[in-house]
Design a protein around this motif. Structure first.
Motif, PDB file in Angstrom:
ATOM      1  N   THR A 102     -46.411   0.525  50.858  1.00  0.00           N
ATOM      2  CA  THR A 102     -45.133   1.032  51.353  1.00  0.00           C
ATOM      3  C   THR A 102     -44.051   0.814  50.302  1.00  0.00           C
ATOM      4  OG1 THR A 102     -44.510  -1.066  52.375  1.00  0.00           O
ATOM      5  CG2 THR A 102     -45.696   0.516  53.758  1.00  0.00           C
ATOM      6  N   LEU A 103     -43.037   1.652  50.364  1.00  0.00           N
ATOM      7  CA  LEU A 103     -41.842   1.526  49.523  1.00  0.00           C
ATOM      8  C   LEU A 103     -40.652   1.870  50.409  1.00  0.00           C
ATOM      9  CD1 LEU A 103     -40.692   1.071  46.654  1.00  0.00           C
ATOM     10  CD2 LEU A 103     -40.861   3.541  46.326  1.00  0.00           C
ATOM     11  N   ARG A 104     -39.635   0.973  50.438  1.00  0.00           N
ATOM     12  CA  ARG A 104     -38.480   1.168  51.315  1.00  0.00           C
ATOM     13  C   ARG A 104     -37.185   0.936  50.555  1.00  0.00           C
ATOM     14  NH1 ARG A 104     -39.192   2.404  55.889  1.00  0.00           N
ATOM     15  NH2 ARG A 104     -37.111   1.957  56.612  1.00  0.00           N
ATOM     16  N   TYR A 105     -36.150   1.678  50.958  1.00  0.00           N
ATOM     17  CA  TYR A 105     -34.799   1.484  50.436  1.00  0.00           C
ATOM     18  C   TYR A 105     -33.847   1.405  51.615  1.00  0.00           C
ATOM     19  CZ  TYR A 105     -30.278   2.271  48.315  1.00  0.00           C
ATOM     20  OH  TYR A 105     -28.972   2.133  47.941  1.00  0.00           O
ATOM     21  N   GLU A 106     -32.915   0.436  51.565  1.00  0.00           N
ATOM     22  CA  GLU A 106     -31.931   0.284  52.634  1.00  0.00           C
ATOM     23  C   GLU A 106     -30.553   0.096  52.018  1.00  0.00           C
ATOM     24  OE1 GLU A 106     -30.777  -2.623  56.390  1.00  0.00           O
ATOM     25  OE2 GLU A 106     -32.408  -3.179  55.067  1.00  0.00           O
ATOM     26  N   LEU A 107     -29.567   0.782  52.593  1.00  0.00           N
ATOM     27  CA  LEU A 107     -28.155   0.627  52.235  1.00  0.00           C
ATOM     28  C   LEU A 107     -27.442   0.147  53.493  1.00  0.00           C
ATOM     29  CD1 LEU A 107     -25.836   1.073  50.177  1.00  0.00           C
ATOM     30  CD2 LEU A 107     -25.591   3.373  51.152  1.00  0.00           C
ATOM     31  N   ARG A 108     -26.701  -0.964  53.367  1.00  0.00           N
ATOM     32  CA  ARG A 108     -26.037  -1.514  54.555  1.00  0.00           C
ATOM     33  C   ARG A 108     -24.609  -1.918  54.222  1.00  0.00           C
ATOM     34  NH1 ARG A 108     -29.516  -4.536  52.386  1.00  0.00           N
ATOM     35  NH2 ARG A 108     -29.073  -6.635  51.705  1.00  0.00           N
ATOM     36  N   ASN A 109     -23.787  -1.908  55.244  1.00  0.00           N
ATOM     37  CA  ASN A 109     -22.391  -2.300  55.119  1.00  0.00           C
ATOM     38  C   ASN A 109     -22.091  -3.339  56.186  1.00  0.00           C
ATOM     39  OD1 ASN A 109     -19.655  -2.437  54.539  1.00  0.00           O
ATOM     40  ND2 ASN A 109     -19.162  -0.698  55.850  1.00  0.00           N
ATOM     41  N   MET A 110     -21.711  -4.547  55.741  1.00  0.00           N
ATOM     42  CA  MET A 110     -21.273  -5.593  56.654  1.00  0.00           C
ATOM     43  C   MET A 110     -20.284  -6.447  55.871  1.00  0.00           C
ATOM     44  SD  MET A 110     -23.412  -8.236  59.041  1.00  0.00           S
ATOM     45  CE  MET A 110     -23.652  -9.581  57.899  1.00  0.00           C
ATOM     46  N   ASP A 111     -19.020  -6.055  55.909  1.00  0.00           N
ATOM     47  CA  ASP A 111     -17.967  -6.676  55.112  1.00  0.00           C
ATOM     48  C   ASP A 111     -18.331  -6.651  53.624  1.00  0.00           C
ATOM     49  OD1 ASP A 111     -15.462  -7.854  54.768  1.00  0.00           O
ATOM     50  OD2 ASP A 111     -16.376  -9.839  54.613  1.00  0.00           O
ATOM     51  N   GLY A 112     -18.864  -5.531  53.176  1.00  0.00           N
ATOM     52  CA  GLY A 112     -19.304  -5.345  51.796  1.00  0.00           C
ATOM     53  C   GLY A 112     -20.621  -4.594  51.791  1.00  0.00           C
ATOM     54  N   LEU A 113     -20.843  -3.851  50.729  1.00  0.00           N
ATOM     55  CA  LEU A 113     -22.074  -3.065  50.635  1.00  0.00           C
ATOM     56  C   LEU A 113     -23.219  -3.908  50.091  1.00  0.00           C
ATOM     57  CD1 LEU A 113     -20.911   0.397  49.277  1.00  0.00           C
ATOM     58  CD2 LEU A 113     -21.767  -0.145  51.558  1.00  0.00           C
ATOM     59  N   GLY A 114     -24.404  -3.628  50.584  1.00  0.00           N
ATOM     60  CA  GLY A 114     -25.616  -4.265  50.094  1.00  0.00           C
ATOM     61  C   GLY A 114     -26.731  -3.250  50.084  1.00  0.00           C
ATOM     62  N   GLN A 115     -27.685  -3.451  49.199  1.00  0.00           N
ATOM     63  CA  GLN A 115     -28.824  -2.548  49.147  1.00  0.00           C
ATOM     64  C   GLN A 115     -30.081  -3.342  48.835  1.00  0.00           C
ATOM     65  OE1 GLN A 115     -28.146   0.383  46.145  1.00  0.00           O
ATOM     66  NE2 GLN A 115     -27.366  -1.090  44.673  1.00  0.00           N
ATOM     67  N   THR A 116     -31.214  -2.865  49.338  1.00  0.00           N
ATOM     68  CA  THR A 116     -32.490  -3.523  49.150  1.00  0.00           C
ATOM     69  C   THR A 116     -33.551  -2.479  48.846  1.00  0.00           C
ATOM     70  OG1 THR A 116     -31.908  -5.271  50.705  1.00  0.00           O
ATOM     71  CG2 THR A 116     -34.239  -5.006  50.225  1.00  0.00           C
ATOM     72  N   LEU A 117     -34.380  -2.760  47.853  1.00  0.00           N
ATOM     73  CA  LEU A 117     -35.543  -1.950  47.526  1.00  0.00           C
ATOM     74  C   LEU A 117     -36.749  -2.868  47.645  1.00  0.00           C
ATOM     75  CD1 LEU A 117     -36.716   0.753  46.507  1.00  0.00           C
ATOM     76  CD2 LEU A 117     -36.469  -0.161  44.185  1.00  0.00           C
ATOM     77  N   ALA A 118     -37.719  -2.479  48.461  1.00  0.00           N
ATOM     78  CA  ALA A 118     -38.892  -3.320  48.701  1.00  0.00           C
ATOM     79  C   ALA A 118     -40.154  -2.476  48.626  1.00  0.00           C
ATOM     80  CB  ALA A 118     -38.791  -3.998  50.065  1.00  0.00           C
TER      81      ALA A 118
END
Length: 190
Positions: free
Chosen positions: A50-66
């Motif tokens: 599997t390959l996943r990408y996530e973009l999130r906002n919680m008092d600032g932007l964050g991103q994760t690639l797994a």
């Protein structure tokens, strides 16, 4: 509130998409929004990646690639590998993390006489603000083995051993290294 959908492209490949939002009502914590997408690949009966990408906002932007893969080279052995990289900025602090995991499980399919799980985990975390002396890098490596042995029909032994090497590297300050060991065991009588 969330919405997710999966789209099979063929017999071995599928993609998915997800959107979530959480509204904070009371207490500690904050509202958040998240968008993610992923690909799942099943090239063989005994392998999945599997390959996943996530973009999130919680008092600032964050991103994760797994990305990860699991497979069974034989009926008694399972191999697993995973790599995750994330970058986030919250409350004026930047945090980057690279987390790697590799593992091998040995468990006979035809009997439950024993089982072993060997794993290695490496973490490289960098965090801090923009002020001088507030940046920190933490490197951690953990080797571990979990096991279960059926000693008799009514007695089982569970054992775990782990060794962790950790290094804190604050910018402009001395480097601090430490080693931690863990040994534990448990007998179960039925």
């Amino acid at each position: 509130l969330g919405l997710a959908a999966r789209f099979p492209l063929n017999d071995t490949l599928s993609v998915d998409a997800r959107a979530e939002a959480g509204l904070h009502a009371t207490g500690p914590g904050e509202s958040f929004e998240s968008l993610s997408t992923g690909v799942a690949w099943l090239p063989f009966e005994n392998m999945r990646a599997t390959l996943r990408y996530e973009l999130r906002n919680m008092d600032g932007l964050g991103q994760t690639l797994a990305g990860g893969a699991v497979g069974k080279p034989s009926e008694d052995v399972t191999l697993l590998a995973r790599v995750e990289a994330s970058d986030a900025s919250q409350h004026g602090q930047d945090t980057t993390l690279v987390d790697t995991l590799a593992a091998m499980a040995v468990r006979p399919l035809r009997h439950d006489g024993y089982g072993l799980l060997f794993s290695w985990r490496h973490r490289d975390q960098r965090q801090g603000g923009t002020a001088a002396g507030s940046r920190l890098r933490v490197l951690t490596d953990t080797l571990s083995c979990d096991s279960v042995f059926q000693l008799t029909d009514s007695v089982r032994l569970f054992a775990k051993g782990a060794l962790t090497f950790s290094t804190d590297e604050p910018v402009g300050l001395p480097v601090v290294s430490s080693t931690t060991t863990l040994l534990q065991g448990r007998l179960e009588y039925r």
